[in-house]
Design a protein around this motif. Structure first.
Motif, PDB file in Angstrom:
ATOM      1  N   MET A   1      -9.418  -4.517   5.830  1.00 31.09           N
ATOM      2  CA  MET A   1     -10.001  -3.216   5.986  1.00 31.09           C
ATOM      3  C   MET A   1      -9.043  -2.275   6.714  1.00 31.09           C
ATOM      4  SD  MET A   1     -13.493  -2.114   7.939  1.00 31.09           S
ATOM      5  CE  MET A   1     -12.992  -1.858   9.612  1.00 31.09           C
ATOM      6  N   TYR A   2      -8.410  -2.760   7.785  1.00 31.34           N
ATOM      7  CA  TYR A   2      -7.522  -1.900   8.561  1.00 31.34           C
ATOM      8  C   TYR A   2      -6.257  -1.553   7.783  1.00 31.34           C
ATOM      9  CZ  TYR A   2     -10.569  -2.997  12.456  1.00 31.34           C
ATOM     10  OH  TYR A   2     -11.669  -3.126  13.266  1.00 31.34           O
ATOM     11  N   TRP A   3      -5.769  -2.506   6.989  1.00 24.60           N
ATOM     12  CA  TRP A   3      -4.577  -2.215   6.177  1.00 24.60           C
ATOM     13  C   TRP A   3      -4.863  -1.110   5.167  1.00 24.60           C
ATOM     14  CZ3 TRP A   3       0.160  -3.187   7.320  1.00 24.60           C
ATOM     15  CH2 TRP A   3       0.499  -4.308   8.086  1.00 24.60           C
ATOM     16  N   SER A   4      -6.002  -1.175   4.509  1.00 26.62           N
ATOM     17  CA  SER A   4      -6.319  -0.132   3.524  1.00 26.62           C
ATOM     18  C   SER A   4      -6.562   1.211   4.212  1.00 26.62           C
ATOM     19  CB  SER A   4      -7.516  -0.530   2.670  1.00 26.62           C
ATOM     20  OG  SER A   4      -8.620  -0.860   3.469  1.00 26.62           O
ATOM     21  N   LEU A   5      -7.169   1.216   5.395  1.00 27.49           N
ATOM     22  CA  LEU A   5      -7.344   2.455   6.154  1.00 27.49           C
ATOM     23  C   LEU A   5      -5.989   3.022   6.562  1.00 27.49           C
ATOM     24  CD1 LEU A   5      -9.330   4.441   7.507  1.00 27.49           C
ATOM     25  CD2 LEU A   5      -9.263   2.966   9.517  1.00 27.49           C
ATOM     26  N   LEU A   6      -5.100   2.147   7.014  1.00 28.46           N
ATOM     27  CA  LEU A   6      -3.766   2.574   7.435  1.00 28.46           C
ATOM     28  C   LEU A   6      -2.995   3.191   6.272  1.00 28.46           C
ATOM     29  CD1 LEU A   6      -1.424   2.628   9.515  1.00 28.46           C
ATOM     30  CD2 LEU A   6      -0.838   0.331   8.723  1.00 28.46           C
ATOM     31  N   TRP A   7      -2.856   2.464   5.176  1.00 28.17           N
ATOM     32  CA  TRP A   7      -2.046   2.950   4.051  1.00 28.17           C
ATOM     33  C   TRP A   7      -2.734   4.085   3.299  1.00 28.17           C
ATOM     34  CZ3 TRP A   7       2.704   2.199   4.604  1.00 28.17           C
ATOM     35  CH2 TRP A   7       3.195   1.032   5.179  1.00 28.17           C
ATOM     36  N   GLY A   8      -4.046   4.030   3.178  1.00 34.16           N
ATOM     37  CA  GLY A   8      -4.757   5.109   2.493  1.00 34.16           C
ATOM     38  C   GLY A   8      -4.662   6.431   3.239  1.00 34.16           C
ATOM     39  N   SER A   9      -4.872   6.397   4.544  1.00 31.62           N
ATOM     40  CA  SER A   9      -4.797   7.635   5.316  1.00 31.62           C
ATOM     41  C   SER A   9      -3.372   8.149   5.418  1.00 31.62           C
ATOM     42  CB  SER A   9      -5.417   7.453   6.691  1.00 31.62           C
ATOM     43  OG  SER A   9      -4.794   6.395   7.379  1.00 31.62           O
ATOM     44  N   LEU A  10      -2.385   7.254   5.514  1.00 36.72           N
ATOM     45  CA  LEU A  10      -0.985   7.693   5.493  1.00 36.72           C
ATOM     46  C   LEU A  10      -0.642   8.351   4.163  1.00 36.72           C
ATOM     47  CD1 LEU A  10       1.017   4.861   7.288  1.00 36.72           C
ATOM     48  CD2 LEU A  10       0.771   7.233   8.001  1.00 36.72           C
ATOM     49  N   ALA A  11      -1.121   7.776   3.077  1.00 37.46           N
ATOM     50  CA  ALA A  11      -0.858   8.354   1.752  1.00 37.46           C
ATOM     51  C   ALA A  11      -1.496   9.739   1.622  1.00 37.46           C
ATOM     52  CB  ALA A  11      -1.378   7.420   0.655  1.00 37.46           C
ATOM     53  N   ILE A  12      -2.729   9.875   2.069  1.00 38.77           N
ATOM     54  CA  ILE A  12      -3.409  11.177   1.987  1.00 38.77           C
ATOM     55  C   ILE A  12      -2.708  12.195   2.885  1.00 38.77           C
ATOM     56  CG2 ILE A  12      -5.551  12.409   2.499  1.00 38.77           C
ATOM     57  CD1 ILE A  12      -7.037   9.872   1.615  1.00 38.77           C
ATOM     58  N   ALA A  13      -2.270  11.784   4.077  1.00 36.21           N
ATOM     59  CA  ALA A  13      -1.550  12.693   4.978  1.00 36.21           C
ATOM     60  C   ALA A  13      -0.242  13.153   4.337  1.00 36.21           C
ATOM     61  CB  ALA A  13      -1.288  12.017   6.321  1.00 36.21           C
ATOM     62  N   LEU A  14       0.502  12.231   3.739  1.00 42.61           N
ATOM     63  CA  LEU A  14       1.762  12.600   3.080  1.00 42.61           C
ATOM     64  C   LEU A  14       1.524  13.499   1.869  1.00 42.61           C
ATOM     65  CD1 LEU A  14       3.802   9.275   3.266  1.00 42.61           C
ATOM     66  CD2 LEU A  14       4.235  11.413   4.477  1.00 42.61           C
ATOM     67  N   ILE A  15       0.507  13.193   1.087  1.00 42.16           N
ATOM     68  CA  ILE A  15       0.187  14.031  -0.076  1.00 42.16           C
ATOM     69  C   ILE A  15      -0.211  15.427   0.381  1.00 42.16           C
ATOM     70  CG2 ILE A  15      -1.512  14.364  -1.922  1.00 42.16           C
ATOM     71  CD1 ILE A  15      -1.425  11.292  -2.325  1.00 42.16           C
ATOM     72  N   SER A  16      -0.989  15.514   1.457  1.00 38.67           N
ATOM     73  CA  SER A  16      -1.402  16.840   1.926  1.00 38.67           C
ATOM     74  C   SER A  16      -0.223  17.623   2.500  1.00 38.67           C
ATOM     75  CB  SER A  16      -2.536  16.731   2.936  1.00 38.67           C
ATOM     76  OG  SER A  16      -2.105  16.080   4.095  1.00 38.67           O
ATOM     77  N   ILE A  17       0.776  16.945   3.047  1.00 41.81           N
ATOM     78  CA  ILE A  17       1.982  17.638   3.517  1.00 41.81           C
ATOM     79  C   ILE A  17       2.800  18.117   2.327  1.00 41.81           C
ATOM     80  CG2 ILE A  17       4.217  17.314   4.653  1.00 41.81           C
ATOM     81  CD1 ILE A  17       2.774  15.468   6.643  1.00 41.81           C
ATOM     82  N   LEU A  18       2.984  17.245   1.327  1.00 40.49           N
ATOM     83  CA  LEU A  18       3.809  17.590   0.167  1.00 40.49           C
ATOM     84  C   LEU A  18       3.168  18.665  -0.709  1.00 40.49           C
ATOM     85  CD1 LEU A  18       5.088  14.054  -0.869  1.00 40.49           C
ATOM     86  CD2 LEU A  18       6.368  15.854   0.282  1.00 40.49           C
ATOM     87  N   PHE A  19       1.874  18.576  -0.895  1.00 35.34           N
ATOM     88  CA  PHE A  19       1.167  19.520  -1.757  1.00 35.34           C
ATOM     89  C   PHE A  19       0.247  20.410  -0.930  1.00 35.34           C
ATOM     90  CE2 PHE A  19       2.014  15.776  -4.407  1.00 35.34           C
ATOM     91  CZ  PHE A  19       2.814  16.380  -5.371  1.00 35.34           C
ATOM     92  N   GLN A  20       0.769  20.908   0.167  1.00 37.31           N
ATOM     93  CA  GLN A  20      -0.032  21.673   1.119  1.00 37.31           C
ATOM     94  C   GLN A  20      -0.675  22.896   0.474  1.00 37.31           C
ATOM     95  OE1 GLN A  20       2.168  22.762   4.554  1.00 37.31           O
ATOM     96  NE2 GLN A  20       0.358  23.206   5.751  1.00 37.31           N
ATOM     97  N   GLY A  21       0.041  23.586  -0.411  1.00 38.69           N
ATOM     98  CA  GLY A  21      -0.510  24.778  -1.047  1.00 38.69           C
ATOM     99  C   GLY A  21      -1.710  24.464  -1.921  1.00 38.69           C
ATOM    100  N   VAL A  22      -1.610  23.412  -2.723  1.00 41.31           N
ATOM    101  CA  VAL A  22      -2.691  23.054  -3.641  1.00 41.31           C
ATOM    102  C   VAL A  22      -3.879  22.470  -2.881  1.00 41.31           C
ATOM    103  CG1 VAL A  22      -3.322  21.574  -5.580  1.00 41.31           C
ATOM    104  CG2 VAL A  22      -1.063  22.627  -5.504  1.00 41.31           C
TER     105      VAL A  22
END
Length: 167
Positions: free
Chosen positions: A1-22
């Motif tokens: 559970m913690y691994w999926s929370l860790l990698w999922g939230s990191l992925a969403i944070a990176l996506i939101s940084i990269l595609f901040q405008g959208v």
């Protein structure tokens, strides 16, 4: 559970940084209610801290899962408040020395690059020490101002420069 929370939230944070405008436009209505306090990158970064601390506590301690979850959430909340109060707030209050407010353009002289009709808008070019600006403008006197004419910015209202022709 913690691994999926860790990698999922990191992925969403990176996506939101990269595609901040959208993503900013999609999430803006949700997060604007709370202001900077629920910044998506900060929120998902905090979830990453919760996931990471959960992974470490599960692997390197002998405490029960309930306490691992509670301590992980506590660590995440502490990280959230530290980042918010020591990074987000100071960065939002910081001023850039080269930035120019629209109000700073009042009194500046420029040139019309797109004819300004008596009712409607055109475009003006203004050169300052901080750089050159091309801004939307309307006639302050409700008189047409032809392309190439010199103007002075009389007022800034709702992001539109109100200008008069220099004679």
């Amino acid at each position: 559970m913690y691994w999926s929370l860790l990698w999922g939230s990191l992925a969403i944070a990176l996506i939101s940084i990269l595609f901040q405008g959208v993503l900013g436009g999609l999430l803006e209505s949700v997060f604007d209610i709370f202001g900077d306090f629920f910044n998506p990158v900060l929120l998902f970064g905090t979830l990453s801290v919760v996931g990471g601390s959960g992974v470490l506590l599960t692997k390197y301690t002998a405490i029960t899962e309930f306490y691992v979850l509670a301590v992980s959430i506590l660590i995440g909340l502490c990280a959230y408040f530290v980042i918010y109060y020591f990074l987000v707030i100071p960065m939002s209050n910081a001023e850039s020395s080269t930035s120019l407010s629209m109000k700073d353009l009042e009194g500046k002289i420029g040139e019309v690059i797109t004819t300004i009709p008596n009712v409607g808008m055109g475009e003006v070019y203004i050169s300052t020490n901080n750089g050159s600006y091309s801004e939307v403008a309307a006639s302050f006197d409700a008189a047409e101002i032809k392309q190439g004419k010199r103007i002075v910015v009389v007022e800034v209202k709702e992001g539109i420069l109100l200008v008069s022709e220099m004679e």
